[in-house]
Design a protein around this motif. Sequence first.
Motif, PDB file in Angstrom:
ATOM      1  N   ILE A  44       0.810  -1.215   0.000  1.00 38.99           N
ATOM      2  CA  ILE A  44       0.000   0.000   0.000  1.00 38.99           C
ATOM      3  C   ILE A  44       0.846   1.269   0.000  1.00 38.99           C
ATOM      4  O   ILE A  44       0.320   2.373   0.051  1.00 38.99           O
ATOM      5  CB  ILE A  44      -0.960   0.027   1.203  1.00 38.99           C
ATOM      6  N   CYS A  45       2.146   1.123  -0.083  1.00 36.88           N
ATOM      7  CA  CYS A  45       3.050   2.275  -0.044  1.00 36.88           C
ATOM      8  C   CYS A  45       2.796   3.198  -1.240  1.00 36.88           C
ATOM      9  O   CYS A  45       2.597   2.734  -2.363  1.00 36.88           O
ATOM     10  CB  CYS A  45       4.497   1.790  -0.055  1.00 36.88           C
ATOM     11  N   PRO A  46       2.824   4.520  -1.004  1.00 34.11           N
ATOM     12  CA  PRO A  46       2.634   5.449  -2.129  1.00 34.11           C
ATOM     13  C   PRO A  46       3.755   5.365  -3.154  1.00 34.11           C
ATOM     14  O   PRO A  46       3.593   5.814  -4.278  1.00 34.11           O
ATOM     15  CB  PRO A  46       2.572   6.822  -1.464  1.00 34.11           C
ATOM     16  N   PRO A  95       5.541   9.125  -8.140  1.00 35.39           N
ATOM     17  CA  PRO A  95       6.979   9.386  -8.256  1.00 35.39           C
ATOM     18  C   PRO A  95       7.512   9.878  -6.905  1.00 35.39           C
ATOM     19  O   PRO A  95       6.736  10.222  -6.013  1.00 35.39           O
ATOM     20  CB  PRO A  95       7.055  10.483  -9.324  1.00 35.39           C
ATOM     21  N   ARG A  96       8.811   9.921  -6.727  1.00 29.44           N
ATOM     22  CA  ARG A  96       9.404  10.281  -5.439  1.00 29.44           C
ATOM     23  C   ARG A  96       8.929  11.644  -4.938  1.00 29.44           C
ATOM     24  O   ARG A  96       8.711  11.836  -3.755  1.00 29.44           O
ATOM     25  CB  ARG A  96      10.940  10.247  -5.535  1.00 29.44           C
ATOM     26  N   GLU A  97       8.739  12.582  -5.791  1.00 27.07           N
ATOM     27  CA  GLU A  97       8.303  13.914  -5.342  1.00 27.07           C
ATOM     28  C   GLU A  97       6.816  13.948  -4.963  1.00 27.07           C
ATOM     29  O   GLU A  97       6.333  14.947  -4.447  1.00 27.07           O
ATOM     30  CB  GLU A  97       8.606  14.982  -6.398  1.00 27.07           C
ATOM     31  N   GLY A  98       6.100  12.866  -5.130  1.00 26.45           N
ATOM     32  CA  GLY A  98       4.670  12.831  -4.842  1.00 26.45           C
ATOM     33  C   GLY A  98       4.299  12.367  -3.448  1.00 26.45           C
ATOM     34  O   GLY A  98       3.117  12.342  -3.106  1.00 26.45           O
ATOM     35  N   PHE A  99       5.290  11.998  -2.613  1.00 33.88           N
ATOM     36  CA  PHE A  99       4.985  11.540  -1.265  1.00 33.88           C
ATOM     37  C   PHE A  99       6.118  11.916  -0.313  1.00 33.88           C
ATOM     38  O   PHE A  99       7.231  12.210  -0.746  1.00 33.88           O
ATOM     39  CB  PHE A  99       4.732  10.026  -1.234  1.00 33.88           C
TER      40      PHE A  99
END
Length: 93
Positions: A16-18, A23-27
């Motif tokens: 369930i990890c974002p 992308p990395r900048e989204g979480f």
Amino acid sequence: MTTPFVTDPDHPACEICPAHRLPREGFVVYSRPSWECPFNPADGHRYTADGTPACVHPARVGLDPDRIAPPPKPLDLPAEPAQRRRWWQRTGR
């Protein structure tokens, strides 16, 4: 469309990890689970107060945390009432 941070299906990140969908900048990545990024039972993900998706297992994703989780809030437990002992219940004889 942008590529998710984790694309390998065998990656040890939680399902369930974002990182699997953003992308990395989204979480953001917290050092551990925290009340600052509570679990949302409606969709099974964690979010910050402003709605940013949050990962709480940096070691599994392979990233350093960019947010340090604060210490847990103290529990407000009511004081237990003192128990009176009867003379026949005394110990230490």
